[in-house]
Design an enzyme around this catalytic site. Sequence first.
Site, mmCIF file in Angstrom:
data_model
loop_
_atom_site.group_PDB
_atom_site.id
_atom_site.type_symbol
_atom_site.label_atom_id
_atom_site.label_comp_id
_atom_site.label_asym_id
_atom_site.label_seq_id
_atom_site.Cartn_x
_atom_site.Cartn_y
_atom_site.Cartn_z
ATOM 1 N N GLY A 148 -58.124 21.159 -36.946
ATOM 2 C CA GLY A 148 -56.895 21.788 -36.456
ATOM 3 C C GLY A 148 -57.145 23.130 -35.799
ATOM 4 O O GLY A 148 -56.248 23.964 -35.703
ATOM 5 N N ASP A 187 -62.802 16.178 -24.291
ATOM 6 C CA ASP A 187 -63.338 16.402 -25.636
ATOM 7 C C ASP A 187 -64.381 15.348 -25.988
ATOM 8 O O ASP A 187 -65.463 15.654 -26.496
ATOM 9 C CB ASP A 187 -62.221 16.363 -26.683
ATOM 10 C CG ASP A 187 -61.144 17.391 -26.391
ATOM 11 O OD1 ASP A 187 -61.385 18.277 -25.559
ATOM 12 O OD2 ASP A 187 -60.066 17.290 -26.997
HETATM 13 C C1 GLA Z 1 -56.924 18.841 -25.817
HETATM 14 C C2 GLA Z 1 -57.133 17.468 -25.194
HETATM 15 C C3 GLA Z 1 -58.063 17.547 -23.987
HETATM 16 C C4 GLA Z 1 -57.612 18.635 -23.016
HETATM 17 C C5 GLA Z 1 -57.338 19.941 -23.748
HETATM 18 C C6 GLA Z 1 -56.753 20.985 -22.852
HETATM 19 O O1 GLA Z 1 -58.131 19.302 -26.368
HETATM 20 O O2 GLA Z 1 -57.669 16.571 -26.128
HETATM 21 O O3 GLA Z 1 -58.134 16.292 -23.351
HETATM 22 O O4 GLA Z 1 -56.502 18.216 -22.280
HETATM 23 O O5 GLA Z 1 -56.467 19.758 -24.849
HETATM 24 O O6 GLA Z 1 -57.652 21.341 -21.869
#
Ligand code: GLA
Length: 383
Positions: free
Chosen positions: A121, A171
């Site tokens: 988180g 990510d």
């Molecule tokens: C989260 C989402 C990513 C991206 C970021 C903002 O981490 O999982 O895909 O959109 O927010 O950059």
Amino acid sequence: MKFNSPQQAFESVYGRPPVAVIQSPGRINLIGEHVDYLDGLVMPVAIDRHVHMAVSPGNGHTCRVWSALSGGEPVEISMDKLEPRPDSWLNYIIGVLALLRDRGTRLPTFDAVITSDLPTGAGLSSSAALETATALCMEALTGEEMTPVNRARLCQQAEHDFAGVPCGIMDQLAVGAGKAGHALQIDCRDLYMQLVPIPDDMAILVTDTRVKHSLGDGEYRKRREDCEKASDILGVDSLRDAALALVESGRDRLGDQLFRRARHAVSEIERVRQFNKALESSDTATIGKLMLASHQSLRNDFNVSCDELDILVEAAYDFGPERGLFGSRMTGGGFGGSTISLVRRDAAEELKQHLQSAFRKHFKHEVNPFITQAVDGAKIIEA
Ligand code: GLA
């Protein structure tokens, strides 16, 4: 219970050694926020905080998963019932298993143990780390390997279908394809990846605000929808295709909110291009300006920051370049989570204390910034 290693935890829970151990890092993003789902450019870094997953083939008809975070008895997952569970972290695992099954992988049952020093988180992608670890566990058990890109796509889909977050692919790719000592510039349109070295004297300081504002998840979806509406109005496939001049010329048609959303997206993608050059030439003054502009755009135009993030970024710039600060901004989806500060290595400890005392003046809880470094993406470390 505290264990020295995931192997030791596995042996203690199941009474036999694991056949494989996966190490899956978290990530920070240097710049390029909320543009991965718009075909944009992003520049994440896999960091030396990890989820570890130790695994062995199971004995019975169900899988068992034990997490050091929850403790207690292992939870059971039946391969015949791979469905989302309300508000459960298990969805990251179940989602990956269900999608692998749907692709035709014959899934063996397994026993697994999860340990982690990656805060959850905190906007550091603990969910992507867990999804990726699960996929690699199954690859280790079945011998059916995926490419990092295919694995990231599958994990992203799991997040969409099982956790209900319509995330981009940053990510999962950062967690899977990061490289030690480097940032990973990803072109989210064609998934072309370029490694950009991080200068040796540049430390990355991560500060988790330890708040998660509840608007989080629904607001993420709304930002994505706003951007899609804006690109429809501007007549482009995605905001990646829009120039700032086009956004400016469409201001009346867009209305204030969609105009600001589009301005963030388009300007942020341009900032990534400039940041890449600045990092390559160690132009720290430009790095500082771009990170501040990114934060301000996320706060004022995209409305995804919060007081805790703003205070930390302000405090970092108060510390200033003369004392070793290169740049600072919120990182990840926002509404809480973490900031990153790039700082001269020998000044990192002093900046840490400065941020702690600035935060203390405004909020009742403490923050505990940590220095991190760029590491390799997820891998099997023992098999
Ligand atoms: C989260 C989402 C990513 C991206 C970021 C903002 O981490 O999982 O895909 O959109 O927010 O950059």
